[in-house]
Design a protein around this motif. Structure first.
Motif, PDB file in Angstrom:
ATOM      1  N   ARG A   1      42.306  42.330  47.564  1.00 31.75           N
ATOM      2  CA  ARG A   1      41.781  42.457  46.211  1.00 31.75           C
ATOM      3  C   ARG A   1      41.257  43.863  45.963  1.00 31.75           C
ATOM      4  NH1 ARG A   1      36.286  41.868  44.963  1.00 31.75           N
ATOM      5  NH2 ARG A   1      34.899  41.848  46.776  1.00 31.75           N
ATOM      6  N   ARG A   2      41.217  44.216  44.693  1.00 35.71           N
ATOM      7  CA  ARG A   2      40.645  45.495  44.265  1.00 35.71           C
ATOM      8  C   ARG A   2      39.185  45.264  43.902  1.00 35.71           C
ATOM      9  NH1 ARG A   2      43.649  47.906  39.267  1.00 35.71           N
ATOM     10  NH2 ARG A   2      42.112  46.643  38.173  1.00 35.71           N
ATOM     11  N   THR A   3      38.320  46.160  44.322  1.00 39.18           N
ATOM     12  CA  THR A   3      36.891  45.933  44.131  1.00 39.18           C
ATOM     13  C   THR A   3      36.321  46.648  42.915  1.00 39.18           C
ATOM     14  OG1 THR A   3      36.331  47.759  45.630  1.00 39.18           O
ATOM     15  CG2 THR A   3      36.541  45.547  46.597  1.00 39.18           C
ATOM     16  N   ASN A   4      37.147  47.352  42.172  1.00 41.28           N
ATOM     17  CA  ASN A   4      36.654  48.021  40.957  1.00 41.28           C
ATOM     18  C   ASN A   4      37.704  47.938  39.865  1.00 41.28           C
ATOM     19  OD1 ASN A   4      38.288  49.971  42.489  1.00 41.28           O
ATOM     20  ND2 ASN A   4      37.701  51.440  40.908  1.00 41.28           N
ATOM     21  N   ASP A   5      37.287  48.147  38.634  1.00 39.49           N
ATOM     22  CA  ASP A   5      38.214  48.154  37.509  1.00 39.49           C
ATOM     23  C   ASP A   5      38.903  49.506  37.396  1.00 39.49           C
ATOM     24  OD1 ASP A   5      37.595  45.546  36.761  1.00 39.49           O
ATOM     25  OD2 ASP A   5      35.944  46.198  35.457  1.00 39.49           O
ATOM     26  N   VAL A   6      40.169  49.476  37.037  1.00 36.44           N
ATOM     27  CA  VAL A   6      40.924  50.684  36.696  1.00 36.44           C
ATOM     28  C   VAL A   6      41.406  50.492  35.261  1.00 36.44           C
ATOM     29  CG1 VAL A   6      42.914  52.145  37.207  1.00 36.44           C
ATOM     30  CG2 VAL A   6      41.639  51.065  39.079  1.00 36.44           C
TER      31      VAL A   6
END
Length: 281
Positions: free
Chosen positions: A52-57
């Motif tokens: 999973r990605r831990t920040n918004d892009v």
């Protein structure tokens, strides 16, 4: 285990379209080089299989992010049971012809290959990368390269580590629009790699540039402005990839920064040095 990883931007020093395959993909010749300007990734291995990605892009949903897709592709191909949490700090403008998404994907493959202790050869990672995008194998290969085919046939090549001024106009150029355009030149004569000379780059061009300049006046304006201040450049200003970024190469940092300082403060851009290999090789 956690790794901080750098994902460098790239430039196409030239780009010739030499034909088109039966499946619609275009055949090209180009030289790809790295820049010491790029995105930053923080990758942490987890005991669970979740990636999973831990920040918004902004503008990039997690499931569409090439970073996540690359990690999942490597996990599936290897059968590894561990997962990863990945934070992506974007610095490379998106949709600018600088390879940001492809570079992020390649750096993810290179980093997880080590973190998951797979120790797969780069050639294997390049095959996975090609399924994600035509530029990904270049970033995985990690060397300045002469590119052929659809961009996946790569031959390492020596290019001076020039300094570059890169300008990115505030517009997005859809790559499919450019390659599908009826005015695109698709018949530039191919040449042999032994005939290529970095000192003769003024004799090469970007075949995509005329189409983009006509359809996107913001790119035309940026190129004109950069050309005006790039009198000391090695081979003049031109577009990279399918745009929207334009660039000029300089022999010295001083010349590059002097040119950049002459640009309008409203211009979005940066000065960077060329790299002869990927930092994570």
């Amino acid at each position: 285990m956690t790794m901080m990883a750098f994902a460098p931007a790239k430039l196409n020093l030239f780009l010739h379209v030499i034909g088109r395959r039966a499946d619609g993909y275009h055949l090209m010749q180009s030289v790809f080089t790295f820049l010491d300007y790029g995105d930053s990734l923080q990758i942490m291995v987890t005991p669970s299989s979740v990636i999973r990605r831990t920040n918004d892009v902004p503008g990039v949903p997690e499931d569409a992010d090439l970073v996540i897709r690359a990690a999942r592709a490597l996990q599936m191909a290897s059968g590894v049971s561990r997962g990863a949490e990945i934070a992506v700090q974007k610095k490379i403008p998106m949709g600018a012809g600088l390879g940001g998404g492809s570079s992020d994907a390649a750096t993810t493959l290179l980093a997880l290959n080590r973190l998951w202790q797979l120790d797969w050869p780069n050639q294997t990672l390049q095959k996975i990368g090609l399924s994600l995008g035509a530029d990904v194998p270049f970033f995985v290969g990690g060397r300045v390269a002469f590119a052929e085919g659809v961009g996946e046939v790569l031959t390492p090549i020596a290019v001076p580590t020039w300094w570059y001024v890169v300008v990115t106009p505030k517009t997005h150029v859809p790559t499919p629009f450019v390659f599908q355009h009826p005015d695109l030149t698709r018949s530039t004569p191919p040449f042999k790699i032994v005939d290529f000379s970095a000192t003769g780059l003024a004799n090469y061009k970007n075949d995509l540039q005329p189409v983009v300049l006509k359809a996107f006046p913001e790119v035309a304006t940026a190129l004109a402005m950069l050309s005006e201040v790039a009198k000391k450049s090695v081979f003049g200003a031109r577009m990279t990839g399918s745009g929207a970024s334009v660039f000029a190469a300089f022999e010295s940092e001083r010349d590059a920064r002097e040119a950049y300082q002459q640009l309008s403060p409203k211009i979005t851009g940066f000065v960077a040095r060329g790299l002869d290999k990927h930092p994570h090789l």
